[in-house]
Write a protein that holds these residues in place. Structure first.
Motif, PDB file in Angstrom:
ATOM      1  N   TYR A 112     -10.564  -8.433   0.079  1.00 24.18           N
ATOM      2  CA  TYR A 112     -10.114 -10.121   0.143  1.00 24.18           C
ATOM      3  C   TYR A 112      -8.923  -9.966   0.785  1.00 24.18           C
ATOM      4  CZ  TYR A 112     -13.998 -11.105  -3.229  1.00 24.18           C
ATOM      5  OH  TYR A 112     -15.065 -11.445  -3.599  1.00 24.18           O
ATOM      6  N   LEU A 113      -7.904  -9.320   0.799  1.00 22.83           N
ATOM      7  CA  LEU A 113      -6.637  -9.325   1.291  1.00 22.83           C
ATOM      8  C   LEU A 113      -6.806  -9.342   2.813  1.00 22.83           C
ATOM      9  CD1 LEU A 113      -4.357  -6.996  -0.862  1.00 22.83           C
ATOM     10  CD2 LEU A 113      -4.187  -9.595  -0.754  1.00 22.83           C
ATOM     11  N   GLN A 114      -7.628  -8.431   3.396  1.00 25.90           N
ATOM     12  CA  GLN A 114      -7.990  -8.219   4.781  1.00 25.90           C
ATOM     13  C   GLN A 114      -8.396  -9.571   5.291  1.00 25.90           C
ATOM     14  OE1 GLN A 114     -10.425  -4.801   4.711  1.00 25.90           O
ATOM     15  NE2 GLN A 114      -8.704  -3.616   5.754  1.00 25.90           N
ATOM     16  N   VAL A 115      -9.279 -10.243   4.488  1.00 27.84           N
ATOM     17  CA  VAL A 115      -9.750 -11.592   4.744  1.00 27.84           C
ATOM     18  C   VAL A 115      -8.913 -12.520   4.833  1.00 27.84           C
ATOM     19  CG1 VAL A 115     -11.584 -13.459   4.001  1.00 27.84           C
ATOM     20  CG2 VAL A 115     -12.261 -10.990   3.743  1.00 27.84           C
ATOM     21  N   LYS A 150     -10.295  -1.276  -4.017  1.00 27.78           N
ATOM     22  CA  LYS A 150     -10.973  -1.629  -2.681  1.00 27.78           C
ATOM     23  C   LYS A 150     -11.542  -3.145  -2.613  1.00 27.78           C
ATOM     24  CE  LYS A 150     -13.032   2.730  -1.462  1.00 27.78           C
ATOM     25  NZ  LYS A 150     -14.496   3.557  -1.321  1.00 27.78           N
ATOM     26  N   GLU A 151     -11.964  -3.737  -3.698  1.00 27.77           N
ATOM     27  CA  GLU A 151     -12.494  -4.841  -3.505  1.00 27.77           C
ATOM     28  C   GLU A 151     -11.442  -5.742  -3.222  1.00 27.77           C
ATOM     29  OE1 GLU A 151     -15.193  -8.202  -6.336  1.00 27.77           O
ATOM     30  OE2 GLU A 151     -15.046  -6.266  -6.592  1.00 27.77           O
ATOM     31  N   LEU A 152     -10.136  -5.713  -3.889  1.00 30.86           N
ATOM     32  CA  LEU A 152      -8.909  -6.606  -3.704  1.00 30.86           C
ATOM     33  C   LEU A 152      -8.500  -6.329  -2.265  1.00 30.86           C
ATOM     34  CD1 LEU A 152      -6.833  -8.690  -4.707  1.00 30.86           C
ATOM     35  CD2 LEU A 152      -5.486  -6.778  -5.428  1.00 30.86           C
ATOM     36  N   LEU A 153      -8.561  -5.026  -1.776  1.00 34.65           N
ATOM     37  CA  LEU A 153      -8.120  -4.857  -0.381  1.00 34.65           C
ATOM     38  C   LEU A 153      -8.875  -5.626   0.829  1.00 34.65           C
ATOM     39  CD1 LEU A 153      -6.177  -3.283   1.323  1.00 34.65           C
ATOM     40  CD2 LEU A 153      -7.797  -1.660   1.459  1.00 34.65           C
ATOM     41  N   LEU A 202       0.746  -1.088   0.129  1.00 34.58           N
ATOM     42  CA  LEU A 202      -0.100   0.016  -0.250  1.00 34.58           C
ATOM     43  C   LEU A 202       0.806   1.420  -0.035  1.00 34.58           C
ATOM     44  CD1 LEU A 202      -2.929  -0.890   2.325  1.00 34.58           C
ATOM     45  CD2 LEU A 202      -2.936  -0.438   0.091  1.00 34.58           C
ATOM     46  N   SER A 203       2.013   1.272   0.761  1.00 32.59           N
ATOM     47  CA  SER A 203       2.719   2.554   0.976  1.00 32.59           C
ATOM     48  C   SER A 203       3.389   2.522  -0.270  1.00 32.59           C
ATOM     49  CB  SER A 203       3.712   2.453   2.025  1.00 32.59           C
ATOM     50  OG  SER A 203       4.323   1.241   2.068  1.00 32.59           O
TER      51      SER A 203
END
Lengths: 154, 66
Positions: free
Chosen positions: A130-133, A125-128, A112-113
């Motif tokens: 899934y990554l959080q999941v 946003k959607e990929l993020l 992200l940085s």
């Protein structure tokens, strides 16, 4: 009241505490969903957490109610839970799960940085989501796998 | 670390479950100890030694190689 019964009652009280906490979260979540639906924040996360807490509480109560059948089952349950080998297996699994979680979160934060200064492609946003999941599910999978492997090998 | 747990348990005529119940551990822990896959904590080693009325070093044999 013997030690097993005290221990069981304490575990069941913990279960009730989680159920109470869960209900509180669900009520707060639903209240926000109804009255503050315009805020730019997904308030259903609060309701979801409430369902999770309540589920954990119900799970604890169901598990420890089994021990209420009699002193023998209470003792077996307590021994299984406090058994030093089982504790070691859980600690090892937790340690592995923790480091996997840390590494995953670190990689995502670095991405992200670096995406912010254009060095890497941005994460949508959607990929993020899934990554959080993945940051929750993968360490949990590592934990379960570790428990199963150590149960066999240790 | 090697141990003579199975030998002493058999001498007493105890099953693994009976020993586990007396030592307040699971039967699986006794199995792992007897197979040498798991080394007990010092507290469990003392508890087992007391059950057999022996010294820890009579049951658990430490060798530098391990």
């Amino acid at each position: 009241m013997n030690d097993q019964t005290k221990w069981l009652n304490q575990k069941i009280r913990t279960g009730w505490f989680f159920i109470g906490l869960g209900i509180l979260f669900i009520l707060v979540g639903v209240y926000f969903e109804i009255n503050y639906s315009y805020i730019p924040y997904n308030v259903s996360i609060i309701t979801g957490l409430g369902i999770l807490w309540a589920g954990i509480g119900i799970g604890l109560i169901v598990r420890y109610m089994v021990g209420k059948k009699g002193d023998e089952s209470a003792k077996r349950l307590m021994v299984e839970e406090l058994d030093e080998r089982n504790q070691l297996i859980r600690y090892r699994a937790g340690y592995r799960g923790f480091w996997v979680a840390i590494i995953l979160v670190y990689i995502i934060l670095m991405w992200l940085s670096m995406a912010a200064n254009g060095s890497l492609p941005p994460i949508g946003k959607e990929l993020l989501w899934y990554l959080q999941v993945a940051c929750v599910v993968i360490p949990f999978g590592v934990y379960l796998t570790s428990v199963l492997i150590d149960q066999k090998n240790l | 670390m090697k141990n003579r747990l199975e030998e002493f348990r058999n001498k007493r005529g105890w099953t693994q479950q009976e020993l586990a119940d007396q030592a307040d551990v699971s039967r699986q822990t006794i199995i792992s100890l007897e197979n040498g896959r798991y080394n007990p904590s010092i507290l469990l080693a003392f508890r087992l030694a007391r059950l057999f009325e022996l010294k820890i070093e009579d049951i658990f044999i430490y060798s530098e190689e391990n």
